[in-house]
Design a protein around this motif. Structure first.
Motif, PDB file in Angstrom:
ATOM      1  N   VAL A 260      36.756  72.661 -13.406  1.00 42.66           N
ATOM      2  CA  VAL A 260      35.905  72.425 -12.239  1.00 42.66           C
ATOM      3  C   VAL A 260      36.448  71.243 -11.430  1.00 42.66           C
ATOM      4  O   VAL A 260      36.462  71.273 -10.189  1.00 42.66           O
ATOM      5  CB  VAL A 260      34.455  72.169 -12.681  1.00 42.66           C
ATOM      6  N   ALA A 261      36.907  70.198 -12.116  1.00 43.03           N
ATOM      7  CA  ALA A 261      37.479  69.037 -11.435  1.00 43.03           C
ATOM      8  C   ALA A 261      38.744  69.416 -10.668  1.00 43.03           C
ATOM      9  O   ALA A 261      38.985  68.919  -9.559  1.00 43.03           O
ATOM     10  CB  ALA A 261      37.792  67.934 -12.450  1.00 43.03           C
ATOM     11  N   VAL A 262      39.548  70.300 -11.235  1.00 40.67           N
ATOM     12  CA  VAL A 262      40.765  70.764 -10.549  1.00 40.67           C
ATOM     13  C   VAL A 262      40.396  71.466  -9.249  1.00 40.67           C
ATOM     14  O   VAL A 262      41.018  71.263  -8.196  1.00 40.67           O
ATOM     15  CB  VAL A 262      41.578  71.697 -11.467  1.00 40.67           C
ATOM     16  N   GLY A 263      39.355  72.300  -9.295  1.00 39.85           N
ATOM     17  CA  GLY A 263      38.902  72.979  -8.084  1.00 39.85           C
ATOM     18  C   GLY A 263      38.367  72.011  -7.054  1.00 39.85           C
ATOM     19  O   GLY A 263      38.641  72.146  -5.849  1.00 39.85           O
ATOM     20  N   ALA A 264      37.588  71.014  -7.497  1.00 38.71           N
ATOM     21  CA  ALA A 264      37.056  70.008  -6.577  1.00 38.71           C
ATOM     22  C   ALA A 264      38.191  69.251  -5.904  1.00 38.71           C
ATOM     23  O   ALA A 264      38.167  69.011  -4.686  1.00 38.71           O
ATOM     24  CB  ALA A 264      36.144  69.047  -7.334  1.00 38.71           C
ATOM     25  N   THR A 282      36.315  62.951 -11.671  1.00 43.09           N
ATOM     26  CA  THR A 282      36.526  62.994 -13.123  1.00 43.09           C
ATOM     27  C   THR A 282      36.223  64.383 -13.656  1.00 43.09           C
ATOM     28  O   THR A 282      35.507  65.157 -13.027  1.00 43.09           O
ATOM     29  CB  THR A 282      35.627  61.977 -13.859  1.00 43.09           C
ATOM     30  N   GLY A 283      36.769  64.664 -14.836  1.00 45.37           N
ATOM     31  CA  GLY A 283      36.524  65.943 -15.498  1.00 45.37           C
ATOM     32  C   GLY A 283      36.104  65.732 -16.934  1.00 45.37           C
ATOM     33  O   GLY A 283      35.679  64.636 -17.323  1.00 45.37           O
ATOM     34  N   PHE A 284      36.246  66.794 -17.741  1.00 49.70           N
ATOM     35  CA  PHE A 284      35.898  66.708 -19.163  1.00 49.70           C
ATOM     36  C   PHE A 284      36.588  67.860 -19.886  1.00 49.70           C
ATOM     37  O   PHE A 284      36.489  69.002 -19.464  1.00 49.70           O
ATOM     38  CB  PHE A 284      34.384  66.813 -19.363  1.00 49.70           C
ATOM     39  N   GLY A 285      37.300  67.546 -20.946  1.00 51.05           N
ATOM     40  CA  GLY A 285      37.903  68.599 -21.761  1.00 51.05           C
ATOM     41  C   GLY A 285      39.321  68.314 -22.203  1.00 51.05           C
ATOM     42  O   GLY A 285      39.687  68.504 -23.346  1.00 51.05           O
ATOM     43  N   GLY A 286      40.165  67.895 -21.260  1.00 50.58           N
ATOM     44  CA  GLY A 286      41.537  67.579 -21.629  1.00 50.58           C
ATOM     45  C   GLY A 286      42.500  68.740 -21.533  1.00 50.58           C
ATOM     46  O   GLY A 286      43.475  68.804 -22.287  1.00 50.58           O
ATOM     47  N   ILE A 287      42.280  69.684 -20.607  1.00 49.43           N
ATOM     48  CA  ILE A 287      43.232  70.781 -20.446  1.00 49.43           C
ATOM     49  C   ILE A 287      44.511  70.234 -19.796  1.00 49.43           C
ATOM     50  O   ILE A 287      44.484  69.223 -19.077  1.00 49.43           O
ATOM     51  CB  ILE A 287      42.640  71.920 -19.604  1.00 49.43           C
ATOM     52  N   PRO A 288      45.674  70.859 -20.025  1.00 49.66           N
ATOM     53  CA  PRO A 288      46.931  70.360 -19.459  1.00 49.66           C
ATOM     54  C   PRO A 288      46.909  70.197 -17.949  1.00 49.66           C
ATOM     55  O   PRO A 288      47.534  69.281 -17.406  1.00 49.66           O
ATOM     56  CB  PRO A 288      47.946  71.423 -19.897  1.00 49.66           C
ATOM     57  N   ALA A 289      46.190  71.060 -17.243  1.00 51.66           N
ATOM     58  CA  ALA A 289      46.152  70.997 -15.782  1.00 51.66           C
ATOM     59  C   ALA A 289      45.566  69.688 -15.276  1.00 51.66           C
ATOM     60  O   ALA A 289      45.858  69.261 -14.156  1.00 51.66           O
ATOM     61  CB  ALA A 289      45.344  72.172 -15.222  1.00 51.66           C
ATOM     62  N   ALA A 290      44.737  69.020 -16.078  1.00 53.26           N
ATOM     63  CA  ALA A 290      44.138  67.752 -15.650  1.00 53.26           C
ATOM     64  C   ALA A 290      45.192  66.669 -15.512  1.00 53.26           C
ATOM     65  O   ALA A 290      45.148  65.852 -14.576  1.00 53.26           O
ATOM     66  CB  ALA A 290      43.056  67.323 -16.640  1.00 53.26           C
ATOM     67  N   SER A 291      46.148  66.630 -16.420  1.00 51.29           N
ATOM     68  CA  SER A 291      47.208  65.621 -16.334  1.00 51.29           C
ATOM     69  C   SER A 291      48.289  66.021 -15.345  1.00 51.29           C
ATOM     70  O   SER A 291      48.985  65.166 -14.786  1.00 51.29           O
ATOM     71  CB  SER A 291      47.829  65.379 -17.717  1.00 51.29           C
ATOM     72  N   ASP A 292      48.437  67.325 -15.079  1.00 48.87           N
ATOM     73  CA  ASP A 292      49.465  67.801 -14.153  1.00 48.87           C
ATOM     74  C   ASP A 292      49.022  67.734 -12.695  1.00 48.87           C
ATOM     75  O   ASP A 292      49.861  67.813 -11.785  1.00 48.87           O
ATOM     76  CB  ASP A 292      49.839  69.252 -14.487  1.00 48.87           C
ATOM     77  N   ALA A 293      47.714  67.613 -12.450  1.00 53.19           N
ATOM     78  CA  ALA A 293      47.204  67.607 -11.074  1.00 53.19           C
ATOM     79  C   ALA A 293      47.709  66.376 -10.326  1.00 53.19           C
ATOM     80  O   ALA A 293      48.124  65.378 -10.918  1.00 53.19           O
ATOM     81  CB  ALA A 293      45.677  67.623 -11.090  1.00 53.19           C
ATOM     82  N   VAL A 294      47.680  66.455  -8.990  1.00 51.46           N
ATOM     83  CA  VAL A 294      48.067  65.325  -8.137  1.00 51.46           C
ATOM     84  C   VAL A 294      46.899  64.994  -7.223  1.00 51.46           C
ATOM     85  O   VAL A 294      46.544  65.795  -6.364  1.00 51.46           O
ATOM     86  CB  VAL A 294      49.320  65.659  -7.299  1.00 51.46           C
ATOM     87  N   PRO A 295      46.257  63.806  -7.411  1.00 50.68           N
ATOM     88  CA  PRO A 295      46.504  62.859  -8.496  1.00 50.68           C
ATOM     89  C   PRO A 295      45.991  63.385  -9.843  1.00 50.68           C
ATOM     90  O   PRO A 295      45.131  64.258  -9.877  1.00 50.68           O
ATOM     91  CB  PRO A 295      45.713  61.631  -8.045  1.00 50.68           C
ATOM     92  N   SER A 296      46.553  62.836 -10.923  1.00 49.00           N
ATOM     93  CA  SER A 296      46.115  63.251 -12.263  1.00 49.00           C
ATOM     94  C   SER A 296      44.647  62.866 -12.468  1.00 49.00           C
ATOM     95  O   SER A 296      44.180  61.858 -11.934  1.00 49.00           O
ATOM     96  CB  SER A 296      46.991  62.604 -13.330  1.00 49.00           C
ATOM     97  N   ILE A 297      43.938  63.694 -13.221  1.00 51.06           N
ATOM     98  CA  ILE A 297      42.474  63.591 -13.299  1.00 51.06           C
ATOM     99  C   ILE A 297      42.023  62.790 -14.523  1.00 51.06           C
ATOM    100  O   ILE A 297      42.427  63.071 -15.658  1.00 51.06           O
ATOM    101  CB  ILE A 297      41.846  64.990 -13.326  1.00 51.06           C
TER     102      ILE A 297
END
Length: 341
Positions: A260-264, A282-297
């Protein structure tokens, strides 16, 4: 003529006044010793009640099945994909096959899939999707799982404790509470929450953690400060749009899950909203996409692969004693947050 009810091994054990394990041994192993007269008593009870051995139950009890059923919401969701990878890793070490079913958060479908897995002689059933806030559904699920468990099958629940089986308990509320404390320490006082469907217990627990964390600092959420969306990238985009189009948009968006944070974040970037300059995410869970996002989440990172491995390891353990493994997430602050200007 009405069909006679099926006589269970448990019925024979109770009638003969012995344990379930003793009754099973007496009926399945002619060479098993035991006290004098005990076998005759069990055999007499079986004959009187009209008991017939259930080959399905015997296969489960002797652990001859090499299949494990894994129940998740959606394999396309990185959260469940990573967790499933952990289950498969341990299963392969033990030459077990994993059958994955996706419920898409549909209660009747979930119940039907669990019934099918129980009927297909699975050695274990692992339930990794969030439980649904539906008392009738929960009661029906517990009935099916209890019957399967008593026939020798292994049950493991992830974050959704049932009346039987082992549990991997993720601290959703506590993790989100710690995240909120960190954002307040950073200087934030204006929050918007992008939540998921309230019928999911995981969403309820994380939202509870947010409210408690804010209450610790004397901050309360207004009705319009929380929006409810689908737990997906598209849901995050819709949630960000609703909150940021308010006359006074929040300065920190708390997404209930990383996807959801990636979409936001994608909506904010597409609409020229600087992150974290104008708003933190911010998000919750720790999926790889959270660290790969720009900016990282920034997120509460759960050891998702380890959770899957632990669930599979518990599935291989005897039913008793019941094991409950506690899992806490780790707060990881990344580039998506900054003090408000």
């Amino acid at each position: 003529m009405a069909e006679q009810p099926l006589v269970r091994l448990q019925d024979v054990a109770e009638h003969a006044g012995v344990s379930l394990a003793t009754a099973s041994r007496m009926l399945s192993d002619p060479d098993y010793g035991g006290r004098a007269g005990l076998r005759e008593r069990v055999l007499a009870s079986a004959a009187e009640l009209g008991y017939r051995p259930n080959p399905h139950a015997r296969a489960l009890a002797t652990a001859t099945s090499t299949n494990v059923g894994l129940v998740i919401h959606d394999v396309r969701d990185p959260y469940f994909a990573t967790l499933s990878g952990g289950v498969i890793t341990v299963a392969e070490r033990h030459d077990l096959l994993v059958s994955i079913v996706c419920t898409h958060r549909d209660a009747p479908r979930e119940l039907e899939y669990v019934k099918r897995l129980a009927d297909q002689r699975m050695r274990a059933i692992i339930l990794a999707g969030s439980a649904l806030r539906d008392s009738a559904h929960t009661a029906a699920m517990n009935t099916v799982l209890d019957s399967y468990h008593r026939s020798g099958g292994s049950v493991v629940s992830v974050t959704r404790g049932h009346t039987v089986g082992h549990v991997v308990d993720i601290d959703n509320a506590g993790g989100m509470r710690r995240l909120v404390h960190d954002m307040v320490a950073l200087g934030h006082t204006s929050f918007g929450v992008i939540a998921g469907p309230l019928r999911l217990l995981t969403v309820r627990d994380r939202l509870q953690g947010i409210r408690r964390g804010l209450k610790d600092h004397g901050i309360t959420l207004g009705r319009d400060d929380v929006v409810y969306v689908d737990l997906s990238r598209e849901g995050g985009q819709a949630g960000a749009q609703m909150l940021m189009n308010r006359p006074e948009p929040p300065r920190c968006l708390l997404a209930i899950a990383d996807v959801v944070a990636v979409g936001a974040l994608s909506w904010l970037r597409a609409n020229g909203v600087a992150v974290p300059g104008e708003v933190s995410v911010t998000g919750f869970g720790g999926i790889p996409a959270a660290s790969d996002a720009v900016p990282s989440i920034t997120t509460v990172e759960l050891p998702l692969e380890q959770v899957g491995e632990t669930a599979m390891e518990l599935a291989l353990k005897p039913a008793a004693p019941r094991h409950i493994v506690q899992v806490e997430g780790t707060l990881v602050r990344r580039d998506s947050v900054a003090p408000p200007h």
